[in-house]
Design a protein around this motif. Structure first.
Motif, short mmCIF file in Angstrom:
data_model
loop_
_atom_site.label_atom_id
_atom_site.label_comp_id
_atom_site.label_asym_id
_atom_site.label_seq_id
_atom_site.Cartn_x
_atom_site.Cartn_y
_atom_site.Cartn_z
N GLY A 73 0.82 -1.20 0.00
CA GLY A 73 0.00 0.00 0.00
C GLY A 73 0.85 1.25 0.00
O GLY A 73 2.06 1.22 0.24
N VAL A 74 0.21 2.38 -0.28
CA VAL A 74 0.87 3.68 -0.30
C VAL A 74 -0.05 4.69 0.38
O VAL A 74 -1.25 4.75 0.08
CB VAL A 74 1.16 4.14 -1.74
N MET A 75 0.51 5.46 1.30
CA MET A 75 -0.27 6.53 1.93
C MET A 75 -0.07 7.81 1.13
O MET A 75 1.06 8.20 0.80
CB MET A 75 0.19 6.75 3.38
N LEU A 76 -1.19 8.47 0.80
CA LEU A 76 -1.18 9.68 -0.02
C LEU A 76 -1.71 10.85 0.80
O LEU A 76 -2.84 10.80 1.30
CB LEU A 76 -2.06 9.47 -1.26
N VAL A 77 -0.90 11.88 0.95
CA VAL A 77 -1.31 13.08 1.68
C VAL A 77 -1.56 14.18 0.66
O VAL A 77 -0.65 14.57 -0.08
CB VAL A 77 -0.24 13.51 2.70
N LEU A 78 -2.79 14.67 0.62
CA LEU A 78 -3.17 15.69 -0.35
C LEU A 78 -2.76 17.07 0.15
O LEU A 78 -2.32 17.23 1.28
CB LEU A 78 -4.67 15.64 -0.60
N GLN A 79 -2.91 18.04 -0.71
CA GLN A 79 -2.46 19.40 -0.40
C GLN A 79 -3.23 19.99 0.77
O GLN A 79 -2.71 20.81 1.52
CB GLN A 79 -2.60 20.28 -1.64
#
Length: 584
Positions: free
Chosen positions: A504-510
């Motif tokens: 998995g990959v954690m994605l932090v948005l703006q």
């Protein structure tokens, strides 16, 4: 190369020779027309220019600094038309004269005199005979610019300059009429016809030309604008380029008290909803088939003319795109085959690729195309690995012309093979809305069909997907080992970090919202990528990649999930709690 591919190339070559022969046949008549200026003796009307003007750039031009297509040229008291252009895009912008609108925006005696001086320099300079200056799309832009900015150039001038201006304009119009035969198919051909229609309406004694130009433009609009409003090239940017000229053309017909042709009105009415279809929540267009950075100023101007102002449609079957909206989450998917070969010089091999956004944040994108310096990235940008979809054996789902001699002859790199059988269907399911699509771009070479199933949750908090690479019914896989890669290119604003279990990959948005990409059965890799459609040039970014083998693992399941603690999810729960309960 298969027989079908050779046949398509032969057809393209024959069309190119036919266009060139037709243009040369009119060359003699074009030369004679310089001796006979015709009956045009005055301008009747100047059309409105919807393109945004910047008055501060007038000072730069007055100082001899010409900034076009990301390049700066300072003329240092020399004629700008005598200097060597730094790029083809820069030269096209200079000779298109669209920069006159910046001088008109300043509206001072100095800028008016500067505009007259520059136009006079161009009329007296043999640069007009340079090849790029006589290219059909450049001449079309120049004719429209000289017509729309005529009040700037001709104010406070004498009769001698006025007549020279009209003669130069008339020569360009005649050359443009003959250049129509050699204009590339697609947007360039439409721009030539739009320019000729403008010329017939704006100049005196053109009643016959009005009828001819209107008829030809109507026929071309019916051919190029599809029933759902998309352009036949499948490039979203074509809509902006065409509408920014078609809307003032409609007004010009009304100003001359002439009814606009029905084909023009119908085309505009169909194209306007497509502007909203391709927009993400941040206002930018999805990056398909040659789309670069969204010109936000032009788009805002065009949307002001949209009378519907409603939600975009979900399905564009003729252009070949699907859109799923749930809450503030948007998914736009390419579910169509490539355009015809003669219209595919900008088309990409991105069948079944998608873009995902949440509110003002774009998450998954395609690499797109740079707005300037396209030659450096053009080849890569058109390949399947530059799109968020499955790539089989590191090859594109489309076949491009590869021979250098053919590229020079055709003046481009069209697509000569690709997905021919593309299916898509959507339905409402318990989890939300499901879209199923497939294409046969890898069938001839590998005997495989790519199928993609996408399911969007009702509240937009979850996107589940499954990609399958399997033989067609009754067929078999060609080759003992066929590797494939599943790619999800991330927007540069996304901060991505791989989870400890490598699944998995954690994605932090703006906006600090958190999404998670997960796959239950496969290892996930984070690799370098590039975002080509940025306003400040190519930008480094990341891509999520899953590598697999078609025989060992023909299917990959994956999901994008929004964190329950994210602001969007919290606001949704608060809104739901405020809603009053219905009485039993």
């Amino acid at each position: 190369m298969s027989v079908a591919h050779r046949r398509r190339i032969s057809t393209l070559v024959l069309r190119r020779f036919a266009r060139r022969a037709a243009a040369r046949a009119g060359g003699g008549s074009a030369a004679l027309s310089r001796l006979w200026p015709g009956r045009t003796d005055r301008l009747m009307i100047a059309p409105h220019d919807l393109r945004t003007a910047d008055a501060t750039r007038a000072a730069e031009i007055y100082a001899g600094r010409f900034v076009f297509a990301g390049k700066i040229v300072t003329c240092h008291s020399r004629s700008i038309f005598d200097l060597e252009p730094p790029s083809e895009d820069w030269e096209a912008a200079l000779l298109g004269f669209g920069w006159l609108r910046h001088l008109r925006a300043a509206d001072t005696a100095i800028t008016r005199a500067n505009a007259r001086s520059l136009v006079d320099d161009w009329m007296s300079n043999p640069v007009r005979r340079r090849p790029l200056g006589r290219r059909a799309d450049v001449m079309a832009r120049r004719v429209i610019s000289l017509l729309s900015q005529a009040p700037l150039v001709l104010s406070d001038t004498d009769g001698k300059f006025y007549r020279r201006y009209l003669r130069a304009l008339a020569r360009d119009i005649r050359l443009l009429r003959f250049g129509l035969h050699d204009a590339p198919d697609g947007v360039a051909r439409l721009q030539v016809l739009i320019a000729l229609c403008y010329a017939s309406l704006c100049l005196a004694n053109q009643a016959r030309a009005i009828r001819t130009a209107t008829r030809k433009l109507s026929d071309e609009l019916r051919r190029q604008i599809l029933p759902d409003g998309g352009h036949v090239s499948r490039n979203p940017g074509a809509l902006i380029e065409l509408l920014i000229d078609l809307l003032p053309l409609r007004q010009t017909f009304a100003a001359r008290n002439i009814a606009p042709p029905p084909a023009l009105l119908n085309a505009i009415d169909r194209m306007m909803p497509m502007l909203r279809f391709f927009r993400h929540g941040d206002g930018n267009f999805a990056l398909f088939n040659g789309m670069s950075g969204t010109p936000s100023d032009l788009l805002a101007t065009l949307l002001a003319y949209d009378d519907t102002r409603g939600m975009p449609m979900a399905n564009m079957p003729h252009t070949g795109f699907q859109r799923l909206d749930a809450g503030v989450t948007t998914l736009i998917v390419d579910t169509g085959p490539p355009p015809p070969s003669n219209l595919s010089e900008e088309a990409h091999a991105g069948c079944l690729s998608f873009e995902l956004s949440c509110g003002l944040n774009r998450i998954v994108t395609n690499c797109g195309t740079p707005s300037t310096g396209r030659d450096n990235w053009r080849t890569f940008a058109r390949t399947t690995p530059a799109h968020s979809t499955l790539t089989c054996h590191a090859t594109s789902s489309c076949r491009f012309v590869e021979q250098s001699a053919m590229k020079r002859l055709l003046q481009g790199v069209p697509i000569v093979g690709g997905p021919a059988d593309v299916h898509s269907s959507r339905e409402i399911v318990e989890e939300g809305e499901r879209l199923e699509a497939s294409h046969d771009g890898y069938l001839a070479r590998f005997g495989l069909i790519h199928r993609r199933v996408l399911t969007m949750a009702t509240d937009g908090s979850r996107l589940e997907g499954e990609d399958t690479l399997a033989p067609a019914p009754g067929g078999r896989m060609k080759g003992s080992r066929i590797d494939y890669a599943l790619r999800f290119h991330l927007h540069p604003s996304i901060k991505a970090s791989r989870l400890s279990d490598a699944r998995g990959v954690m994605l932090v948005l703006q906006n600090r919202e958190v999404w998670t990409f997960e796959t239950p059965d496969d290892r996930v890799h984070l690799e370098d990528s590039v975002f080509l459609a940025g306003n400040d040039g190519p930008r480094r970014t990341a891509q999520i990649v899953i590598h697999q083998n078609a025989r060992e693992a023909p299917s990959v399941r994956w999901s994008f999930v929004r964190s329950a603690a994210s602001p969007t999810a919290t606001n949704a729960r608060r809104s739901a709690s405020r809603q009053p309960e219905l009485p039993l």
